[in-house]
Design an enzyme around this catalytic site. Sequence first.
Site, PDB file in Angstrom:
ATOM      1  N   THR A  80       0.807  -1.222   0.000  1.00  0.00           N
ATOM      2  CA  THR A  80       0.000   0.000   0.000  1.00  0.00           C
ATOM      3  C   THR A  80       0.839   1.269   0.000  1.00  0.00           C
ATOM      4  OG1 THR A  80      -1.790  -1.136   1.134  1.00  0.00           O
ATOM      5  CG2 THR A  80      -1.781   1.260   1.263  1.00  0.00           C
ATOM      6  N   ARG A 164      -1.626   6.024   5.574  1.00  0.00           N
ATOM      7  CA  ARG A 164      -0.546   5.978   4.587  1.00  0.00           C
ATOM      8  C   ARG A 164      -1.031   6.369   3.195  1.00  0.00           C
ATOM      9  NH1 ARG A 164      -1.211   0.789   6.657  1.00  0.00           N
ATOM     10  NH2 ARG A 164      -1.864  -0.894   5.249  1.00  0.00           N
TER      11      ARG A 164
END
EC number: 3.1.3.1
Length: 549
Positions: A80, A164
């Site tokens: 990710t 994130r």
Amino acid sequence: MFKKVLAALILTSAAPVIAQQAPAPAPSASAPRLIVAIAVDQFSADLFSEYRPYYTGGLKRLSEGALFPRGYQSHAATETCPGHSTILTGSRPSRTGIIANNWFDLKASRTDKQVYCAEDESQPGTSSGNYAASSIHLRVPTLGDRMKAANPSTRSVSIAGKDRAAIMLGGARADHVWWLGPKGYVSYPGVPVPPLVQQVNRAYEQRLAQANPGFELPAQCVAKDFPVSVGNGKTVGTGRFQREAGDARAFRVSPEQDAMTLAFAMAAIQSMSLGQQAQTDIISIGLSATDYIGHSYGTEGTESCIQVDRLDRELGVFFDHLDRMGIDYAVVLTADHGGHDLPERHRQNAMPMEQRVDPALMPRALSQEVATRTGISGKTLIYGDGPSGDLYFDPSLSPAERARVEAAALALLRAHPQVETVFTRAQIAAAPSPSGPPESWSLLQEARASFDPERSGDLLLLLKPRITPIANPGTGYVATHGSPWDTDRRVPILFWRKGIRAFEQPLGVETADIMPTLAALIHLPVPKDQIDGRCLDLIAGEGSSCPDQ
């Protein structure tokens, strides 16, 4: 759900609910006034193509723009954080510095040597699991950062389901960066919560307090409605996302999460009048539910099928609302990585060779076996974040001990039937930065695109295709990503703007190409030596949207 949540928010007031800056001189008339950058976590090219005949909403609209169905997160570490770091920087992880979700700094002063990609590990009392969110590890500017450097009046907003995602899309200079926490949307430590976010969080609380009876099963999902056992009594494949009132985890692992994030994004656009002043603004939106659902249930059951259907619908409502506002906006939609379904379902569906990883490849087990083979005891010899990816040797080893540990680890791993290859950091560092079509890269070139000399490990372990790096699915996630194989690397890249002439380019391009492509649309110069990507021409036929083509 988007409409209901949006209606619950107070979108107009006498004073703005998020601070605005004074407008600047207008850009060229051909530049869109708003860039909408959407990253759908774990939305693989395979998943996009599988349901393409059924799109009726936002994904259908985007499919009728400039379509690159064979985009690549071209690097090896398809996770990710690295994936999001490429989308709006124009750079691969070797340049962004975001080599993985987590890496190890064995010389760090704190007890926890693992570093999370979106934390500031220098903050006292923190750990990789209890951290202070930060963008300090991202070494390059995002498109929003470059836009604000060129014109300080530009507004840059980033909203996502994960920290994130929001941080890597927004960069260091974004005006607002918000992500969904357990009790609502939050930002960096010490950032005041403006009225709009308070309103969004009240709407979230109201929605969470209501049970969800589940979603209807679309016709295209009916054939997928059969149970798959993954061990320890856990069964997946037939879910409808029923949720009890107050269950925040179930909300997160549900289409409800993306609908809430889109409603927040629309509220921010209205509140800040994004795209409605002289300058071009940018809003980045990280939709994280597809990833949570893929991990929890796999990519081929009713759960993932319902999610893609709801995503298409919610995006359609979102774009329709933008249209009614009269904003000249340009959209890009892509993903941070792909994903692979759980092996138990694959074995039922013509793939008997699918396996789960041997627990002997977990870093702790590997370290113990290497200690036995070398006779070096009393310390952890090898650190890692899982049974694939970067492995780190204890820095206190003498040169002779280090050589023995490396030789033993290489011999053990290269003999294992589930291991495709193992590269040493010297091998990767000596390789030139890759170039050419991403679909033709070697594994070493993919590894080089993920390599950072300060953060990468001493070895890079790559498993064979069709090996799921989850040994025991019964206690947590059942499926995952992160491999160097195309199931995880390939993602769709879709551009749309009102009046665009539709075309489809089936050849491979990189997510690093997105930023220079958008920069060209708004006439923002970006030095080629500062990025890895190239501008993609979005004009079908004669002419080019790229100034140097």
